[in-house]
Motif scaffolding. Structure first.
Motif, PDB file in Angstrom:
ATOM      1  N   ASP A  26      33.505  44.959  38.099  1.00  0.00           N
ATOM      2  CA  ASP A  26      32.907  45.142  39.416  1.00  0.00           C
ATOM      3  C   ASP A  26      33.674  46.167  40.241  1.00  0.00           C
ATOM      4  O   ASP A  26      33.086  46.908  41.022  1.00  0.00           O
ATOM      5  N   ASN A  27      34.998  46.231  40.059  1.00  0.00           N
ATOM      6  CA  ASN A  27      35.830  47.161  40.817  1.00  0.00           C
ATOM      7  C   ASN A  27      37.033  47.537  39.963  1.00  0.00           C
ATOM      8  O   ASN A  27      37.982  46.765  39.857  1.00  0.00           O
ATOM      9  N   HIS A  28      36.985  48.726  39.387  1.00  0.00           N
ATOM     10  CA  HIS A  28      38.041  49.172  38.468  1.00  0.00           C
ATOM     11  C   HIS A  28      39.377  49.417  39.163  1.00  0.00           C
ATOM     12  O   HIS A  28      40.386  49.606  38.498  1.00  0.00           O
ATOM     13  N   ASN A  29      39.376  49.450  40.489  1.00  0.00           N
ATOM     14  CA  ASN A  29      40.610  49.651  41.247  1.00  0.00           C
ATOM     15  C   ASN A  29      41.031  48.398  42.007  1.00  0.00           C
ATOM     16  O   ASN A  29      41.849  48.472  42.915  1.00  0.00           O
ATOM     17  N   ALA A  30      40.475  47.259  41.650  1.00  0.00           N
ATOM     18  CA  ALA A  30      40.762  46.012  42.361  1.00  0.00           C
ATOM     19  C   ALA A  30      42.240  45.661  42.270  1.00  0.00           C
ATOM     20  O   ALA A  30      42.871  45.843  41.225  1.00  0.00           O
ATOM     21  N   ARG A  31      42.769  45.158  43.369  1.00  0.00           N
ATOM     22  CA  ARG A  31      44.147  44.670  43.374  1.00  0.00           C
ATOM     23  C   ARG A  31      44.169  43.277  42.754  1.00  0.00           C
ATOM     24  O   ARG A  31      43.183  42.532  42.820  1.00  0.00           O
ATOM     25  N   ILE A  32      45.294  42.934  42.162  1.00  0.00           N
ATOM     26  CA  ILE A  32      45.441  41.607  41.555  1.00  0.00           C
ATOM     27  C   ILE A  32      45.157  40.526  42.593  1.00  0.00           C
ATOM     28  O   ILE A  32      44.503  39.532  42.298  1.00  0.00           O
ATOM     29  N   ARG A  33      45.601  40.740  43.801  1.00  0.00           N
ATOM     30  CA  ARG A  33      45.361  39.778  44.888  1.00  0.00           C
ATOM     31  C   ARG A  33      43.863  39.560  45.098  1.00  0.00           C
ATOM     32  O   ARG A  33      43.404  38.436  45.282  1.00  0.00           O
ATOM     33  N   ASP A  34      43.093  40.648  45.067  1.00  0.00           N
ATOM     34  CA  ASP A  34      41.646  40.543  45.281  1.00  0.00           C
ATOM     35  C   ASP A  34      40.950  39.878  44.093  1.00  0.00           C
ATOM     36  O   ASP A  34      40.025  39.079  44.276  1.00  0.00           O
ATOM     37  N   ILE A  35      41.397  40.205  42.879  1.00  0.00           N
ATOM     38  CA  ILE A  35      40.837  39.569  41.680  1.00  0.00           C
ATOM     39  C   ILE A  35      41.111  38.069  41.725  1.00  0.00           C
ATOM     40  O   ILE A  35      40.231  37.254  41.455  1.00  0.00           O
ATOM     41  N   ALA A  36      42.335  37.707  42.084  1.00  0.00           N
ATOM     42  CA  ALA A  36      42.717  36.301  42.153  1.00  0.00           C
ATOM     43  C   ALA A  36      41.849  35.555  43.165  1.00  0.00           C
ATOM     44  O   ALA A  36      41.350  34.460  42.875  1.00  0.00           O
ATOM     45  N   ALA A  37      41.625  36.143  44.322  1.00  0.00           N
ATOM     46  CA  ALA A  37      40.801  35.493  45.345  1.00  0.00           C
ATOM     47  C   ALA A  37      39.359  35.357  44.869  1.00  0.00           C
ATOM     48  O   ALA A  37      38.736  34.296  45.023  1.00  0.00           O
ATOM     49  N   HIS A  38      38.840  36.400  44.246  1.00  0.00           N
ATOM     50  CA  HIS A  38      37.462  36.384  43.754  1.00  0.00           C
ATOM     51  C   HIS A  38      37.267  35.315  42.675  1.00  0.00           C
ATOM     52  O   HIS A  38      36.262  34.616  42.655  1.00  0.00           O
ATOM     53  N   CYS A  39      38.237  35.209  41.781  1.00  0.00           N
ATOM     54  CA  CYS A  39      38.140  34.285  40.649  1.00  0.00           C
ATOM     55  C   CYS A  39      38.694  32.900  40.963  1.00  0.00           C
ATOM     56  O   CYS A  39      38.623  32.012  40.105  1.00  0.00           O
ATOM     57  N   ARG A  40      39.260  32.741  42.144  1.00  0.00           N
ATOM     58  CA  ARG A  40      39.876  31.479  42.554  1.00  0.00           C
ATOM     59  C   ARG A  40      41.008  31.080  41.605  1.00  0.00           C
ATOM     60  O   ARG A  40      41.106  29.947  41.150  1.00  0.00           O
ATOM     61  N   LEU A  41      41.854  32.061  41.321  1.00  0.00           N
ATOM     62  CA  LEU A  41      43.030  31.872  40.481  1.00  0.00           C
ATOM     63  C   LEU A  41      44.262  32.312  41.247  1.00  0.00           C
ATOM     64  O   LEU A  41      44.151  33.002  42.262  1.00  0.00           O
ATOM     65  N   THR A  42      45.424  31.967  40.740  1.00  0.00           N
ATOM     66  CA  THR A  42      46.652  32.482  41.332  1.00  0.00           C
ATOM     67  C   THR A  42      46.860  33.917  40.855  1.00  0.00           C
ATOM     68  O   THR A  42      46.342  34.331  39.806  1.00  0.00           O
ATOM     69  N   GLU A  43      47.645  34.673  41.625  1.00  0.00           N
ATOM     70  CA  GLU A  43      47.953  36.042  41.221  1.00  0.00           C
ATOM     71  C   GLU A  43      48.700  36.061  39.895  1.00  0.00           C
ATOM     72  O   GLU A  43      48.454  36.932  39.058  1.00  0.00           O
ATOM     73  N   ARG A  44      49.585  35.106  39.688  1.00  0.00           N
ATOM     74  CA  ARG A  44      50.336  35.030  38.434  1.00  0.00           C
ATOM     75  C   ARG A  44      49.404  34.795  37.250  1.00  0.00           C
ATOM     76  O   ARG A  44      49.572  35.389  36.187  1.00  0.00           O
ATOM     77  N   ALA A  45      48.396  33.940  37.432  1.00  0.00           N
ATOM     78  CA  ALA A  45      47.431  33.687  36.358  1.00  0.00           C
ATOM     79  C   ALA A  45      46.657  34.955  36.031  1.00  0.00           C
ATOM     80  O   ALA A  45      46.423  35.273  34.859  1.00  0.00           O
ATOM     81  N   VAL A  46      46.275  35.710  37.055  1.00  0.00           N
ATOM     82  CA  VAL A  46      45.539  36.963  36.838  1.00  0.00           C
ATOM     83  C   VAL A  46      46.421  37.971  36.116  1.00  0.00           C
ATOM     84  O   VAL A  46      45.967  38.657  35.195  1.00  0.00           O
ATOM     85  N   GLN A  47      47.692  38.062  36.492  1.00  0.00           N
ATOM     86  CA  GLN A  47      48.613  38.971  35.797  1.00  0.00           C
ATOM     87  C   GLN A  47      48.702  38.628  34.314  1.00  0.00           C
ATOM     88  O   GLN A  47      48.685  39.518  33.455  1.00  0.00           O
ATOM     89  N   LYS A  48      48.787  37.351  34.008  1.00  0.00           N
ATOM     90  CA  LYS A  48      48.875  36.903  32.611  1.00  0.00           C
ATOM     91  C   LYS A  48      47.589  37.240  31.860  1.00  0.00           C
ATOM     92  O   LYS A  48      47.628  37.708  30.717  1.00  0.00           O
ATOM     93  N   ILE A  49      46.448  37.008  32.482  1.00  0.00           N
ATOM     94  CA  ILE A  49      45.156  37.297  31.846  1.00  0.00           C
ATOM     95  C   ILE A  49      45.014  38.792  31.598  1.00  0.00           C
ATOM     96  O   ILE A  49      44.591  39.210  30.508  1.00  0.00           O
ATOM     97  N   ILE A  50      45.384  39.612  32.570  1.00  0.00           N
ATOM     98  CA  ILE A  50      45.314  41.065  32.387  1.00  0.00           C
ATOM     99  C   ILE A  50      46.229  41.484  31.241  1.00  0.00           C
ATOM    100  O   ILE A  50      45.841  42.314  30.404  1.00  0.00           O
ATOM    101  N   ALA A  51      47.420  40.906  31.157  1.00  0.00           N
ATOM    102  CA  ALA A  51      48.332  41.219  30.047  1.00  0.00           C
ATOM    103  C   ALA A  51      47.702  40.827  28.714  1.00  0.00           C
ATOM    104  O   ALA A  51      47.792  41.587  27.734  1.00  0.00           O
ATOM    105  N   ASP A  52      47.055  39.664  28.645  1.00  0.00           N
ATOM    106  CA  ASP A  52      46.365  39.238  27.416  1.00  0.00           C
ATOM    107  C   ASP A  52      45.280  40.241  27.028  1.00  0.00           C
ATOM    108  O   ASP A  52      45.171  40.642  25.864  1.00  0.00           O
TER     109      ASP A  52
END
Length: 116
Positions: A26-52
């Motif tokens: 949806d947004n190729h420049n999204a910040r981890i903070r924004d992805i986390a809020a959108h997905c209702r996850l923690t920023e750390r969880a989003v960082q781990k998922i992006i790394a995966d």
């Protein structure tokens, strides 16, 4: 704790990995903070998922100043044997169609095309 989304209990149809991938589509420049809020996850969880996703070649990023620009590999085949032959593009197209349908019914904007 402020900024930490309310946890969800019970099962869901989509994995957090699929949610994060769709948010990035949806947004190729999204910040981890924004992805986390959108997905209702923690920023750390989003960082781990992006790394995966990067480790397995579904996603890559380039750093531009303080911004990450993500690139999704739309031709990458999904991991589970039950989805053999289905690509990331096919998954994202289903999610985009649903999101566009929901936006139309609620009067909000639809998602842009998800593949890169």
């Amino acid at each position: 704790m402020d900024g930490v989304p309310e946890p969800h209990t019970g099962w869901t149809f989509l994995t957090n990995h699929a949610r994060v991938l769709a948010a990035i589509a949806d947004n190729h420049n999204a910040r981890i903070r924004d992805i986390a809020a959108h997905c209702r996850l923690t920023e750390r969880a989003v960082q781990k998922i992006i790394a995966d996703l990067e480790q397995d070649g579904y996603l890559s990023h380039t750093r531009e100043g303080r911004t990450n620009t993500y690139r999704i590999d739309p031709g990458k085949v999904l991991r589970h044997p039950a989805e053999a032959g289905l690509t990331v593009a096919s998954l994202l197209s289903l999610l985009v169609e649903d999101e566009a349908g929901r936006a139309t019914s609620t009067g909000g904007p639809g998602r842009p095309h998800a593949t890169t």
